[in-house]
Enzyme design. Structure first.
Site, PDB file in Angstrom:
ATOM      1  N   ASP A 217       0.878  -0.947   0.341  1.00 11.32           N
ATOM      2  CA  ASP A 217       0.426   0.223   0.178  1.00 11.32           C
ATOM      3  C   ASP A 217       1.137   1.405  -0.184  1.00 11.32           C
ATOM      4  OD1 ASP A 217      -2.316   1.699   0.403  1.00 11.32           O
ATOM      5  OD2 ASP A 217      -3.265   0.738   1.707  1.00 11.32           O
TER       6      ASP A 217
HETATM    7  C1  BGC Z   1      -4.697   3.686   0.698  1.00 12.80           C
HETATM    8  C2  BGC Z   1      -4.870   2.808  -0.826  1.00 12.80           C
HETATM    9  C3  BGC Z   1      -4.424   3.306  -2.472  1.00 12.80           C
HETATM   10  C4  BGC Z   1      -4.079   3.599  -2.154  1.00 12.80           C
HETATM   11  C5  BGC Z   1      -3.040   4.231  -3.822  1.00 12.80           C
HETATM   12  C6  BGC Z   1      -3.400   4.332   0.386  1.00 12.80           C
HETATM   13  O1  BGC Z   1      -3.996   5.845   0.884  1.00 12.80           O
HETATM   14  O2  BGC Z   1      -4.575   2.998   1.194  1.00 12.80           O
HETATM   15  O3  BGC Z   1      -6.092   1.625  -1.082  1.00 12.80           O
HETATM   16  O4  BGC Z   1      -4.686   2.128  -3.246  1.00 12.80           O
HETATM   17  O5  BGC Z   1      -3.850   5.024  -1.379  1.00 12.80           O
HETATM   18  O6  BGC Z   1      -4.408   5.610  -3.563  1.00 12.80           O
END
Ligand code: BGC
Length: 797
Positions: free
Chosen positions: A229
């Site tokens: 993530d």
């Molecule tokens: C979130 C993800 C997301 C990623 C990219 C993170 O803060 O947890 O779900 O895909 O950011 O935006």
């Protein structure tokens, strides 16, 4: 044997290492002529392709895209074909806009109704969540776009989300928090998966070889790549070693340098790096990176968005058949949401909706007699007598009130758990005032997660549209006036009050450890087994039709039954299969969902439905042998309209073994969760529980979150913390919590190095920590030194 050996043999260690982290916020690293860069975008209910300033919190603009209903909404359709269609449209938009990987679907289990991201997730049940996620993945990938289901695994709270350790017993981890991903991976075959920020039983999900190698790869046969993530890469070497392929966003050069060093000093075997590169290249080199043509059939996608929203509306109450609305009745349309719809949640999933409808814009297309509109309430919970009076005046000259109500945007956001499941106070007060007029009230509810509905006795009809996406307004009106018969059923339980939620007071866990004390008793598995009354049970939803279930036949491979529409209205029924083993010697829920189907029936029509058993129908996870087993016994097979509305049942003798390890922990056996202590949980957990360090001032490390500066030895650090906290409080008071600040305060120190495009190195973070830990000048000098060293490294070739 490496699949891409010829390519890999020609790459230097540096090139190989560079592939394991991103090139920018949204792109992977390329090697000209050899490996293309691939572009990633959120998200689960529509594309968020950013063109200008990049951020992963949904704060900056993105290109227009179709905004579909969020996962929590779609899940109420229980319709795999429909979820596939939505996925397919998202895959098509991705292709048209040059996006190769869609960061979704999100399929975490809704452990607690207050989790701020529940609107992005399918269900409290792993079977339903897994099946729908698999359909979404197949849809997204239908045209070659890659899906990256997320967040693997046991990611159940937003507070401290990058530094929370989910302490969950093995059986619960397998039966609840990974079965959803197992179904999604095996049946959806995603080419990527996103690991979660949190730790699971002491290991970061992104560097947990048990999750990433033993389970995901070896047991489930996952053939794609694991992406962290955003900012979730903790120890880069450990990540790569234990099965993660791509740390996002970019780590600048530091990621590459770290891996080169680890190969040199033996921390990372080059053969392991080769294996990760091979697995990554197998996917990346199969991606079509030819220029995008930008063609999107917006009209068709809007229609899919509308159908998806329509099939997901849940009719919660319909006293005296107040719905569908009679077109001769004068309807008072009340509520700010009718004017400015509430249709998606906040955070990284935010879509810049291409064709957003509002109720007021489209209501004229429906056979309704509208007597007027009144705003009724302000967003943000503040009371406003004038708005209430206008609403009352309108109500009084009308025959029926159509009230658009629910949760304000800010109450459902990534990065922030909810503080209550109540509706805003000003809306509750308005319902009360409107009820006193004596006019029938129909509530069209918008909320992506559970709300307390103790006000239900004041209204005659409730249609829950969840977060319906850009076409949610017309979808709801189709149902209100009876052009579409509602068939949605809840993907989660609505408790009577939040007090009924197991360990609700402990959510979100404030410290490092989140003890999953309820074990397997998540959602209906708890309420149903503990015989606790709920407002609306899992799987519940009414229809304008009525259905009869008959002729249940049970064989070794599945069930058959006849479903009859006994009404004069065509409609669809979602039939649910629940299974239980009443004579089990294990802890087992009263019943568990093991299958479902949706059948559409004309008036008086009957159809035979079939639901096949599968490898999940009778299994349980045996902790002792660390394998799936079937307990022999006479199982109850139930066909139901909701978890509490069993229409048909029979028995089936199932062969299997007798469990060796039975847990007789009496409080769990009685499902007396309110009595369960940490000691009882330790027994279930089977190991010693990790404990929080003492409070008070202490040394912080790379994994400590910024908010922990409240305990720092350096008074300056404590002051910085107080400033952040007061800014946050101020933004919350204004009704607009600052997501950036929230993110920062929940972020571990090491993430400063992981999210600044190489500008800050881990060595610099360590020096910052020296400062925070009370040696300001020493740390400051070190920071300056490391700053120049890092700058030199970033500039070097
Ligand atoms: C979130 C993800 C997301 C990623 C990219 C993170 O803060 O947890 O779900 O895909 O950011 O935006």
């Amino acid at each position: 044997m490496l699949k891409n050996k010829t390519i890999i043999d020609k790459l230097t260690v540096e090139q190989k290492a560079s592939l394991m982290s991103g090139k920018s916020t949204w792109e992977s690293q390329d090697i000209p002529e050899v490996v293309p860069a691939i572009f990633m975008s959120d998200g689960p209910h529509g594309l968020r392709k950013q063109m200008g300033e990049a951020d992963h919190l949904g704060l900056n603009e993105s290109l227009p895209a179709t905004c579909f209903p969020t996962a929590a909404t779609l899940a109420n359709s229980w319709d795999e074909g429909l979820v596939y269609q939505v996925g397919k449209c998202i895959g098509e938009e991705a292709k048209a806009l040059g996006v190769h990987v869609v960061l979704g679907p999100g399929l975490n289990i809704k452990r607690n109704p207050k989790c701020g991201r529940n609107f992005e997730y399918y269900s409290e049940d792993p079977y339903l969540a897994g099946k729908l996620a698999a359909s979404s993945i197949r849809g997204i990938q239908a045209n070659g776009t890659i899906a990256s289901p997320k967040h693997f695994a046991a990611n159940s709270q937003e507070y401290r989300r990058m530094a929370s350790d989910s302490i969950v017993d093995e059986r619960t981890l397998r039966e609840i928090y990974t079965t959803n991903f197992e179904i999604a991976v095996k049946e959806g075959q995603p080419k990527s998966i996103m690991s979660s920020y949190n730790l699971v039983n002491g290991a970061y999900a992104n560097e947990d070889s048990y999750l990433l190698r033993d389970i995901l790869k070896d047991e489930w046969g996952f053939k794609g790549f694991v992406v962290s993530d955003w900012g979730g890469d903790n120890d880069h070497t450990a990540g790569v070693k234990n099965g993660s392929h791509l740390a996002m966003p970019t780590l600048g050069k530091n990621g590459t340098l770290e891996l080169i060093e680890s190969v040199k000093n033996g921390k990372l075997d080059e053969a392991v790096l080769d294996q990760r590169v091979d697995e990554f290249l197998t996917v990346v080199n199969s991606v079509d990176v030819s220029p995008a043509d930008g063609t999107i059939d917006w009209t068709q996608h809007h229609e899919v968005a509308k159908k998806a929203a329509m099939e997901s509306v849940v009719l919660l109450k319909n006293e005296d058949n107040v719905l569908p609305l009679d077109k001769t009745k004068k309807v008072a349309v009340i509520g700010d949401f009718a004017q400015t719809p509430r249709y998606q949640g906040a955070g990284s999933s935010v879509v810049n909706a291409k064709n957003l409808e509002t109720t007021l814009d489209v209501i004229g297309n429906y056979p309704l007699t509208v007597s007027g509109f009144a705003k009724g309430y302000e967003r943000g919970g503040r009371s406003n007598d004038q708005l209430v009076n206008e609403a009352l005046a309108l109500a009084k000259k009308s025959d029926v009130i159509l009230l658009y109500a629910g949760l304000d945007e800010i109450l459902e956001s990534e990065g922030m758990d909810r503080t209550t499941i109540d509706m805003p106070k000003n809306q509750l007060a308005l319902i009360q005032e409107l009820a006193e007029t004596g006019k029938p009230i129909i509530v069209a509810l918008s909320a992506g997660s559970v709300v307390e509905c103790s006000w239900e006795n004041k209204v005659q009809g409730i249609l829950h549209g969840y977060l319906g996406g850009e076409a949610g307004a017309s979808a709801m009106l189709e149902v209100i006036c009876g052009q579409h018969n509602p068939s949605g059923k809840l993907n989660e339980t609505y408790p009577l009050t939040y007090q009924d939620v197991p360990f609700g007071k402990e959510f979100p866990a404030k410290g490092r450890y989140a003890y999953y004390k309820e074990g397997i008793y998540v959602g209906y598995r708890y309420y149903d087994t503990a015989k606790k009354a709920v407002r609306y049970p899992f799987g519940y939803g009414l229809s304008y039709s009525s259905f009869q279930y008959s002729d249940l036949q049970i064989t070794k491979t599945g069930i058959k039954a006849v479903i009859t529409n006994t009404s004069e209205t065509a409609g669809a029924e979602i039939v649910q299969l629940y299974v239980s083993n009443p004579s089990s010697t294990l802890l087992r829920p009263e019943k568990e969902l093991k299958g479902f189907t949706k059948v559409f029936l004309q008036p008086k029509e009957s159809q035979t439905i079939e639901i096949a058993f599968d490898d999940k129908t009778f299994r349980y996870y045996d902790v002792k042998s660390r394998s799936w087993k079937t307990e022999a016994g006479e199982y109850k097979i139930m066909l139901a309209s909701s978890v509490q509305d069993i229409r048909l049942e029979g028995q089936l003798q199932v062969e299997g073994t007798k469990p060796e390890s039975t847990l007789l922990q009496p409080k769990y056996q009685r499902v007396a969760l309110e009595e369960v202590t940490l000691e009882d949980f330790a027994e279930l957990y089977g190991k010693q529980l990790p404990h929080e360090e003492a409070t008070g001032q202490r040394l912080l490390d790379r994994t400590s979150i910024i908010a922990e500066m409240s305990q720092a030895k350096n008074p300056l650090a404590r002051l910085v913390h107080r400033i952040i906290r007061s800014l946050l409080k101020r933004s919350e008071k204004k009704g607009k919590p600052d997501l950036n600040l929230l993110f920062i305060s929940n972020m571990p120190f090491r993430a400063i190095a992981k999210m600044t495009n190489g500008m800050v190195s881990l060595a610099m973070v360590d020096e910052m920590l020296v400062m925070v830990n009370g040696h300001f000048f020493k740390g400051f000098a070190g920071l300056i030194k490391q700053f120049f060293q890092n700058r030199k490294l970033q500039k070097s070739n």
